[in-house]
Design a protein around this motif. Sequence first.
Motif, PDB file in Angstrom:
ATOM      1  N   VAL A 189       0.944  -0.993  -0.114  1.00  0.00           N
ATOM      2  CA  VAL A 189       0.026  -0.063  -0.092  1.00  0.00           C
ATOM      3  C   VAL A 189       0.977   1.237   0.091  1.00  0.00           C
ATOM      4  CG1 VAL A 189      -1.773   1.195   1.301  1.00  0.00           C
ATOM      5  CG2 VAL A 189      -2.014  -1.116   1.231  1.00  0.00           C
ATOM      6  N   ARG A 190       0.581   2.183  -1.005  1.00  0.00           N
ATOM      7  CA  ARG A 190       1.361   3.215  -1.015  1.00  0.00           C
ATOM      8  C   ARG A 190       0.752   4.434  -0.984  1.00  0.00           C
ATOM      9  NH1 ARG A 190       6.272   2.845  -4.323  1.00  0.00           N
ATOM     10  NH2 ARG A 190       6.481   5.054  -3.679  1.00  0.00           N
ATOM     11  N   SER A 191       1.245   5.730  -0.962  1.00  0.00           N
ATOM     12  CA  SER A 191       0.567   6.910  -0.789  1.00  0.00           C
ATOM     13  C   SER A 191       1.219   7.913  -1.944  1.00  0.00           C
ATOM     14  CB  SER A 191       0.560   7.583   0.670  1.00  0.00           C
ATOM     15  OG  SER A 191      -0.233   7.012   1.433  1.00  0.00           O
ATOM     16  N   PHE A 192       0.213   8.576  -2.717  1.00  0.00           N
ATOM     17  CA  PHE A 192       0.712   9.514  -3.843  1.00  0.00           C
ATOM     18  C   PHE A 192      -0.091  10.751  -3.576  1.00  0.00           C
ATOM     19  CE2 PHE A 192       1.672   5.221  -5.586  1.00  0.00           C
ATOM     20  CZ  PHE A 192       3.130   5.249  -5.862  1.00  0.00           C
ATOM     21  N   SER A 193       0.575  11.764  -4.250  1.00  0.00           N
ATOM     22  CA  SER A 193       0.005  13.117  -4.464  1.00  0.00           C
ATOM     23  C   SER A 193      -1.232  12.720  -5.344  1.00  0.00           C
ATOM     24  CB  SER A 193       0.815  14.015  -5.328  1.00  0.00           C
ATOM     25  OG  SER A 193       0.374  15.293  -5.429  1.00  0.00           O
ATOM     26  N   PRO A 194      -2.667  13.679  -4.983  1.00  0.00           N
ATOM     27  CA  PRO A 194      -3.743  13.222  -5.897  1.00  0.00           C
ATOM     28  C   PRO A 194      -3.588  13.856  -7.221  1.00  0.00           C
ATOM     29  CG  PRO A 194      -4.154  14.399  -3.624  1.00  0.00           C
ATOM     30  CD  PRO A 194      -2.652  14.642  -3.924  1.00  0.00           C
ATOM     31  N   GLU A 195      -2.756  14.561  -7.617  1.00  0.00           N
ATOM     32  CA  GLU A 195      -2.241  14.940  -9.068  1.00  0.00           C
ATOM     33  C   GLU A 195      -1.636  13.523  -9.880  1.00  0.00           C
ATOM     34  OE1 GLU A 195      -0.571  16.943  -6.850  1.00  0.00           O
ATOM     35  OE2 GLU A 195      -2.301  18.276  -6.541  1.00  0.00           O
ATOM     36  N   LEU A 196      -1.257  12.790  -8.927  1.00  0.00           N
ATOM     37  CA  LEU A 196      -0.473  11.494 -10.037  1.00  0.00           C
ATOM     38  C   LEU A 196      -1.434  10.398 -10.247  1.00  0.00           C
ATOM     39  CD1 LEU A 196       2.991  11.446  -7.985  1.00  0.00           C
ATOM     40  CD2 LEU A 196       2.307  12.615 -10.035  1.00  0.00           C
ATOM     41  N   VAL A 197      -2.675  10.485  -9.380  1.00  0.00           N
ATOM     42  CA  VAL A 197      -3.616   9.311  -9.357  1.00  0.00           C
ATOM     43  C   VAL A 197      -4.787   9.550 -10.263  1.00  0.00           C
ATOM     44  CG1 VAL A 197      -4.764   7.569  -8.231  1.00  0.00           C
ATOM     45  CG2 VAL A 197      -2.991   8.263  -7.216  1.00  0.00           C
ATOM     46  N   THR A 198      -5.040   8.943 -11.483  1.00  0.00           N
ATOM     47  CA  THR A 198      -6.119   9.083 -12.338  1.00  0.00           C
ATOM     48  C   THR A 198      -6.795   7.705 -12.828  1.00  0.00           C
ATOM     49  OG1 THR A 198      -4.728   8.709 -14.317  1.00  0.00           O
ATOM     50  CG2 THR A 198      -5.126  10.930 -13.470  1.00  0.00           C
ATOM     51  N   PRO A 199      -8.100   7.670 -12.896  1.00  0.00           N
ATOM     52  CA  PRO A 199      -8.810   6.332 -12.848  1.00  0.00           C
ATOM     53  C   PRO A 199      -8.358   5.822 -14.322  1.00  0.00           C
ATOM     54  CG  PRO A 199     -10.322   8.351 -13.099  1.00  0.00           C
ATOM     55  CD  PRO A 199      -9.026   8.803 -12.730  1.00  0.00           C
ATOM     56  N   ARG A 200      -8.318   4.469 -14.271  1.00  0.00           N
ATOM     57  CA  ARG A 200      -7.846   3.808 -15.652  1.00  0.00           C
ATOM     58  C   ARG A 200      -8.909   3.913 -16.633  1.00  0.00           C
ATOM     59  NH1 ARG A 200      -5.099  -1.936 -16.033  1.00  0.00           N
ATOM     60  NH2 ARG A 200      -4.389  -1.884 -18.382  1.00  0.00           N
ATOM     61  N   TRP A 201     -10.157   3.658 -16.304  1.00  0.00           N
ATOM     62  CA  TRP A 201     -11.210   3.886 -17.505  1.00  0.00           C
ATOM     63  C   TRP A 201     -12.134   5.080 -16.651  1.00  0.00           C
ATOM     64  CZ3 TRP A 201     -10.273  -1.309 -15.583  1.00  0.00           C
ATOM     65  CH2 TRP A 201      -9.329  -1.844 -16.752  1.00  0.00           C
ATOM     66  N   ARG A 202     -12.843   6.072 -17.449  1.00  0.00           N
ATOM     67  CA  ARG A 202     -13.608   6.802 -17.033  1.00  0.00           C
ATOM     68  C   ARG A 202     -14.989   5.911 -16.982  1.00  0.00           C
ATOM     69  NH1 ARG A 202     -11.873  11.189 -14.442  1.00  0.00           N
ATOM     70  NH2 ARG A 202     -10.039  11.983 -15.460  1.00  0.00           N
ATOM     71  N   ARG A 203     -15.798   6.339 -16.201  1.00  0.00           N
ATOM     72  CA  ARG A 203     -17.203   5.723 -15.804  1.00  0.00           C
ATOM     73  C   ARG A 203     -17.875   6.560 -16.817  1.00  0.00           C
ATOM     74  NH1 ARG A 203     -18.464   2.855 -10.786  1.00  0.00           N
ATOM     75  NH2 ARG A 203     -16.484   2.662  -9.762  1.00  0.00           N
ATOM     76  N   THR A 204     -18.364   5.859 -17.763  1.00  0.00           N
ATOM     77  CA  THR A 204     -19.392   6.668 -18.682  1.00  0.00           C
ATOM     78  C   THR A 204     -20.906   6.391 -18.375  1.00  0.00           C
ATOM     79  OG1 THR A 204     -19.056   4.764 -20.454  1.00  0.00           O
ATOM     80  CG2 THR A 204     -17.454   6.773 -20.638  1.00  0.00           C
ATOM     81  N   ARG A 205     -21.433   7.403 -18.447  1.00  0.00           N
ATOM     82  CA  ARG A 205     -22.994   6.946 -18.123  1.00  0.00           C
ATOM     83  C   ARG A 205     -23.796   7.621 -19.297  1.00  0.00           C
ATOM     84  NH1 ARG A 205     -25.086  10.521 -13.629  1.00  0.00           N
ATOM     85  NH2 ARG A 205     -26.338   9.375 -12.397  1.00  0.00           N
ATOM     86  N   ARG A 206     -24.409   6.633 -19.874  1.00  0.00           N
ATOM     87  CA  ARG A 206     -25.361   7.164 -20.842  1.00  0.00           C
ATOM     88  C   ARG A 206     -26.412   7.799 -20.653  1.00  0.00           C
ATOM     89  NH1 ARG A 206     -26.073   1.807 -24.880  1.00  0.00           N
ATOM     90  NH2 ARG A 206     -26.139   3.785 -26.312  1.00  0.00           N
ATOM     91  N   PRO A 207     -26.638   8.912 -21.248  1.00  0.00           N
ATOM     92  CA  PRO A 207     -27.898   9.657 -20.864  1.00  0.00           C
ATOM     93  C   PRO A 207     -29.116   8.945 -21.397  1.00  0.00           C
ATOM     94  CG  PRO A 207     -26.859  10.608 -22.793  1.00  0.00           C
ATOM     95  CD  PRO A 207     -25.961   9.521 -22.569  1.00  0.00           C
ATOM     96  N   PRO A 208     -30.247   9.018 -20.819  1.00  0.00           N
ATOM     97  CA  PRO A 208     -31.553   8.259 -21.045  1.00  0.00           C
ATOM     98  C   PRO A 208     -31.881   8.630 -22.642  1.00  0.00           C
ATOM     99  CG  PRO A 208     -31.985   9.957 -19.445  1.00  0.00           C
ATOM    100  CD  PRO A 208     -30.478   9.944 -19.580  1.00  0.00           C
ATOM    101  N   GLU A 209     -32.389   7.780 -23.323  1.00  0.00           N
ATOM    102  CA  GLU A 209     -32.922   8.074 -24.794  1.00  0.00           C
ATOM    103  C   GLU A 209     -34.063   8.621 -24.510  1.00  0.00           C
ATOM    104  OE1 GLU A 209     -32.804   4.786 -27.299  1.00  0.00           O
ATOM    105  OE2 GLU A 209     -30.769   4.102 -26.678  1.00  0.00           O
ATOM    106  N   ARG A 210     -34.230   9.656 -25.369  1.00  0.00           N
ATOM    107  CA  ARG A 210     -35.544  10.449 -25.515  1.00  0.00           C
ATOM    108  C   ARG A 210     -35.818  10.648 -26.797  1.00  0.00           C
ATOM    109  NH1 ARG A 210     -32.366  14.974 -22.825  1.00  0.00           N
ATOM    110  NH2 ARG A 210     -31.758  16.135 -24.627  1.00  0.00           N
ATOM    111  N   GLU A 211     -37.203  10.897 -27.037  1.00  0.00           N
ATOM    112  CA  GLU A 211     -37.816  11.224 -28.442  1.00  0.00           C
ATOM    113  C   GLU A 211     -37.722  12.945 -28.367  1.00  0.00           C
ATOM    114  OE1 GLU A 211     -40.801   9.199 -29.845  1.00  0.00           O
ATOM    115  OE2 GLU A 211     -39.992   7.152 -29.318  1.00  0.00           O
ATOM    116  N   LEU A 212     -37.663  13.340 -29.478  1.00  0.00           N
ATOM    117  CA  LEU A 212     -37.915  14.986 -29.532  1.00  0.00           C
ATOM    118  C   LEU A 212     -39.267  14.733 -30.228  1.00  0.00           C
ATOM    119  CD1 LEU A 212     -34.290  15.977 -31.256  1.00  0.00           C
ATOM    120  CD2 LEU A 212     -35.209  16.144 -28.761  1.00  0.00           C
TER     121      LEU A 212
END
Length: 130
Positions: A100-123
């Motif tokens: 277990v290590r500790s790092f500065s917050p600037e050095l740590v990024t998520p490996r994958w961004r969580r993508t959230r699809r917007p709900p489909e809607r009809e115009l």
Amino acid sequence: MIDTRTGSIGLTARRPSRAAKETAERALGRFVRAEHWNGMVAGDVVKVSGHAARGRHWRFRAHVTNTSNGASWVEVALVEGSQPSRRPAGAEEIGRVERVRSFSPELVTPRWRRTRRPPERELEGQQLLF
């Protein structure tokens, strides 16, 4: 069975005093740990800039803030095991934590961004093509 009595070698069990316990609790009380930070939750796979993890991977544990001086850092665990995938954390087996290590917050990024699809809607008056 192992004999755990200490009487034969002259050792006595030490117990901290109430004052020592209170001092220790006050000292640790200045650290605030958050298991949710910057869109990550404990167990998410992360990248640490400048630190390769050949055959292993980093997992987010907590974001820690020292309230007495304002310092903050991110705790991550170096985990052995199979290559992580985008599957939810509950679906994969977590390997052995190597360190277990500790790092500065600037050095740590998520490996994958969580993508959230917007709900489909009809115009109004139009149909979606796809």
